[in-house]
Motif scaffolding. Structure first.
Motif, mmCIF file in Angstrom:
data_model
loop_
_atom_site.group_PDB
_atom_site.id
_atom_site.type_symbol
_atom_site.label_atom_id
_atom_site.label_comp_id
_atom_site.label_asym_id
_atom_site.label_seq_id
_atom_site.Cartn_x
_atom_site.Cartn_y
_atom_site.Cartn_z
ATOM 1 N N LYS A 185 -14.035 7.706 3.172
ATOM 2 C CA LYS A 185 -12.913 8.337 2.486
ATOM 3 C C LYS A 185 -13.370 8.882 1.144
ATOM 4 C CE LYS A 185 -8.786 6.637 2.738
ATOM 5 N NZ LYS A 185 -7.590 5.775 2.581
ATOM 6 N N LEU A 186 -14.184 8.105 0.416
ATOM 7 C CA LEU A 186 -14.677 8.570 -0.884
ATOM 8 C C LEU A 186 -15.498 9.833 -0.735
ATOM 9 C CD1 LEU A 186 -14.956 8.151 -3.895
ATOM 10 C CD2 LEU A 186 -16.912 6.644 -3.446
ATOM 11 N N GLY A 199 -3.358 16.085 6.415
ATOM 12 C CA GLY A 199 -3.189 14.745 5.868
ATOM 13 C C GLY A 199 -2.862 14.734 4.392
ATOM 14 N N SER A 200 -2.588 13.550 3.863
ATOM 15 C CA SER A 200 -2.238 13.411 2.450
ATOM 16 C C SER A 200 -3.414 13.731 1.544
ATOM 17 C CB SER A 200 -1.753 11.982 2.175
ATOM 18 O OG SER A 200 -2.758 11.035 2.510
ATOM 19 N N GLY A 201 -4.629 13.638 2.078
ATOM 20 C CA GLY A 201 -5.805 13.951 1.279
ATOM 21 C C GLY A 201 -6.266 15.388 1.400
ATOM 22 N N ASN A 202 -5.502 16.206 2.144
ATOM 23 C CA ASN A 202 -5.884 17.608 2.339
ATOM 24 C C ASN A 202 -7.320 17.736 2.849
ATOM 25 O OD1 ASN A 202 -3.703 19.271 1.977
ATOM 26 N ND2 ASN A 202 -4.040 19.563 -0.207
ATOM 27 N N TYR A 210 -1.317 7.813 -9.800
ATOM 28 C CA TYR A 210 -2.220 8.695 -9.053
ATOM 29 C C TYR A 210 -2.686 8.086 -7.738
ATOM 30 C CZ TYR A 210 -2.390 11.658 -13.175
ATOM 31 O OH TYR A 210 -2.034 12.495 -14.211
ATOM 32 N N GLY A 211 -2.518 6.768 -7.572
ATOM 33 C CA GLY A 211 -2.866 6.127 -6.307
ATOM 34 C C GLY A 211 -4.348 6.215 -5.989
ATOM 35 N N TRP A 212 -4.647 6.315 -4.663
ATOM 36 C CA TRP A 212 -6.051 6.295 -4.229
ATOM 37 C C TRP A 212 -6.808 7.552 -4.632
ATOM 38 C CZ3 TRP A 212 -7.637 10.199 -1.035
ATOM 39 C CH2 TRP A 212 -6.660 10.880 -0.310
ATOM 40 N N ARG A 213 -6.109 8.618 -4.980
ATOM 41 C CA ARG A 213 -6.793 9.831 -5.404
ATOM 42 C C ARG A 213 -7.441 9.654 -6.767
ATOM 43 N NH1 ARG A 213 -2.088 11.406 -3.046
ATOM 44 N NH2 ARG A 213 -2.193 12.868 -1.305
#
Length: 410
Positions: free
Chosen positions: A5-6, A241-244, A385-388
């Motif tokens: 994910k990172l 997705g939420s992470g584009n 900002y959460g996980w972003r």
């Protein structure tokens, strides 16, 4: 799963990374609230040795201002060209004139302005978003209802000429030489088109049209295009997705045969990395395998990467980035498409003093005659900002093509 994910976040936020330098002095520290940030997703240009970049300043919690700077890495000279409270949508430089698009009124329409690179003689040029400029004039795009209108305006004539009317998905990809490339999705036929326009011509030409899947309300787009050995290579896809995250398909267009063929349909970055005769990429869900497409043989080969850590492919070289917890960000270089061939360890070293409350990442990108090395400081503990994560600072180091560090900016 966390490292995967990172990696996707870094690819999306930094949008390509490339480097060639050794650097062992200097300090990188988080300075929240004291400096502006030059985000990598905003336009950055190189022209005649100068770098043009957009700096974002947070004036208060919900108030921002934006400045365009002209920076000479050789001399260290820097000047602010123009400022805006509403940001800049695009900018191009031609003949020592900066053309930029902003929205300085209450209208929903964008306006393109011109100003000398020294910050003098500001003028209103036209409505719309500037795309490209050369001796023929400037090209810009106007959004009107569900259509997009492509115009050209010569430097000597005040009258604009309408070249093409597209639908709402019609958009500029980039220019290669004096040819402009556009993408457009036709919902009625579920096809995505690649169009080209030679500067000075009266209308674009449709080069290819391929079936493309529309995901939810996301229409497919053409994200990047390159030219190698007389042929065009581009990719289309969607952010999901939420992470584009990018899901793309790599395509070859033969200029001689006027044919289109799909090379690979699991692309993970919206840009293309290539050398004089090869295209390099990794595959969705499998970050231990890297692919090389040879444009001479049309063959796709893979290479297993037998070491941990983030690897960034940039042209004919790949770079492994390692962050020491206390002293250095180090990058090693090897030949792209191989497993450590011609490896140069510690090819670059950036000394930094990390704050334990924040996370740090580094990458590299090429810009004209320079190599840029961004070092990003991020706060992943901010609940807003959460996980972003919240970007605290980005410091950009500038090297020449021989690897010598010249300057830095942020």
């Amino acid at each position: 799963m966390k490292s995967m994910k990172l990696r996707r976040i870094i690819c999306f936020m930094l949008s390509l990374l490339l480097l060639t330098a050794v650097f062992n002095t200097g300090t990188v520290q988080a300075e929240p609230g004291t400096t502006g940030i030059v985000y990598s997703y905003l336009t950055m240009l190189e022209d005649n040795g100068y770098i043009y970049y957009i700096q974002t300043l947070q004036d208060s919690k919900d108030s921002y201002s934006y400045d365009i700077y002209r920076f000479n890495p050789v001399t260290g000279d820097k000047n602010k060209i123009v400022s805006s409270d509403n940001g800049f949508r695009s900018m191009v430089v031609y003949n020592n004139v900066l053309y930029y698009t902003s929205n300085e009124t209450d209208s929903i329409e964008y306006t393109t302005y011109s100003i000398s690179v020294k910050g003098e003689n500001q003028q209103t040029v036209s409505k719309g978003t500037v795309l490209y400029a050369d001796k023929k004039g400037i090209y810009y795009l106007v959004e009107k209802d569900t259509k997009k209108l492509l115009y050209m305006k010569s430097h000597a004539d005040k009258k604009s000429v309408l070249l093409y009317t597209g639908n709402s998905s019609f958009d500029f990809i980039k220019s290669i030489g004096t040819t402009l490339y556009f993408g457009q999705y036709k919902e009625a036929t579920s096809k995505i088109q690649l169009l080209s326009l030679k500067s000075g011509n009266t209308k674009p030409t449709v080069l290819s049209s391929l079936k493309a899947e529309q995901v939810s309300d996301q229409s497919p787009i053409i994200s990047d295009i390159i030219s190698i050995k007389g042929n065009l290579y581009y990719q289309f896809g969607t952010y999901q997705g939420s992470g584009n995250f990018w899901y793309g398909t790599l395509v070859k267009y033969s200029n001689t045969e006027k044919t289109t063929s799909i090379i690979h349909d699991n692309m993970t970055t919206d840009f293309l990395t290539y050398s004089t005769d090869k295209i390099y990429f990794d595959e969705l869900g499998n970050y231990s395998v890297y692919y090389t497409y040879n444009v001479n043989t049309n063959k796709l080969t893979s290479s297993n990467i037998n070491y941990p850590g983030t690897v960034t492919i940039v042209n004919k070289y790949s770079y492994r980035i390692k962050l020491d917890e206390k002293k250095y960000i180090t990058l090693s270089r090897f030949t792209s498409g191989t497993n450590n061939k011609n490896l140069v360890t510690d090819f670059i070293k950036i000394a930094y003093t990390p704050d334990s409350k924040f996370d740090y990442s580094a990458g590299i990108t090429a810009l004209g005659k320079y190599l840029l090395i961004p070092v990003e400081c991020t706060d992943y503990n901010d609940p807003d900002y959460g996980w972003r994560g919240k970007v605290i600072s980005i410091k950009w180091y500038v090297a020449d093509l021989n690897g010598k560090i010249l300057a830095d900016f942020q």
